[in-house]
Design an enzyme around this catalytic site. Sequence first.
Site, PDB file in Angstrom:
ATOM      1  CG  ASP A  42      -1.890   1.101   1.292  1.00 20.88           C
ATOM      2  OD1 ASP A  42      -3.047   0.864   0.944  1.00 20.88           O
ATOM      3  OD2 ASP A  42      -1.498   2.217   1.664  1.00 20.88           O
ATOM      4  CD  GLU A 100      -4.795   3.751  -1.057  1.00 20.54           C
ATOM      5  OE1 GLU A 100      -4.992   3.960   0.144  1.00 20.54           O
ATOM      6  OE2 GLU A 100      -5.695   3.821  -1.927  1.00 20.54           O
TER       7      GLU A 100
END
Length: 386
Positions: A240, A283
């Site tokens: 992430d 993301e």
Amino acid sequence: EAWTEEERTVLRAVAQKIALDVVTGQRLKATDHERSTVRRFCAALGELNGALGLDQVSEASLGAVGAIVKADLGVVSAFDGQCHRVLHASGQSSQSVDGLEFASEEGLVGQAVKVQHTLPSRGEYRGKRPVFGDEHALPNMRSLYIVPLTSPSGVAVGALTVASNREHAFASSEREMLELVAGQGAVKLELARAHEQIRELATTDGLTGLNNHRTFQQSFNSMLARAERRQGSMVMILMDIDHFKRLNDTYGHPFGDEVLRGVAAVLNRVVRKVDLAARYGGEEFAVLLEDSDAAAGMMIAERIRREVESLSFVHADKGSVGVTLSLGVTTFPVDGTDKTQLIARADQALYSAKEHGRNQVCEWAALATKSQQEQAVVTVAAEIGV
């Protein structure tokens, strides 16, 4: 005694009958050969019509060529306007050109496509002129026939090249049949390109070019089944981008998209072709490493982290901007034996990496060991009344 006129007449009649029988036999043999050729040709065209991908179309096209002529080399090339790439080659010298790319107008193949006309006109060749690239002549060949693959819209999409060691190897009837194959091949090649584009759209994330979430899930099932069957191991890395929401709010979503593409480029560079890199969502990214153990997974994860940390993105107003990743790693079968469990534990390891400062790699096995140790301490303390 001398032959009589009647005897000569009988002998002439017998000779004529034998001559007629021989000619008839030859014609019947030729007809049978033609029928056999037509049958093979139709069967090969059937296979060509059933082909879907570029590889299948190119192989089926050369299969159809083999049903028509005895060629020592067959090549199917694809053109995209800038270059021509050899999709498939078979026969003599095929290894020297298979998979290579050449400038669009290089060699006789490039010229044939440019003028959209077969070259050489009668299939004769002396082995001197470059056929593909400027350095790729075919010195052992004495017959050559290059047919442009022209789509119904009139656009050249490729070329069919056939060569033989024999002189005058391709008769006019055979050249006509080769052009029929080329016509079918051009249509199928265009359809194959469209089919691959559709398949790519269905499996690829449009922003990053990585595999999408659906493809990740399907590939995970396949790779896990292979690992179980081989009694091997595989690794999942879930990652992430740190503070990505803040980055979007500060620099704007277009800049955030640029960051996502930059991280994806790192994954494409680091991850092997046999492995899989995907945009997991937002993301988040995921990587599956086939036939890899925990040590290899940690090494790859750390390399990804370092390379992303070294990236520098330039914002028009605010200058250079850096980003970091947090990563969680799980290994099959040590950390879990099914997909749901491995994903959940990779997510737990990722959360731990973020909770303990971000920009680091956390392995679930180490996290589990630490948790067990802490639990043991608590148990001992309870037992002694601390």
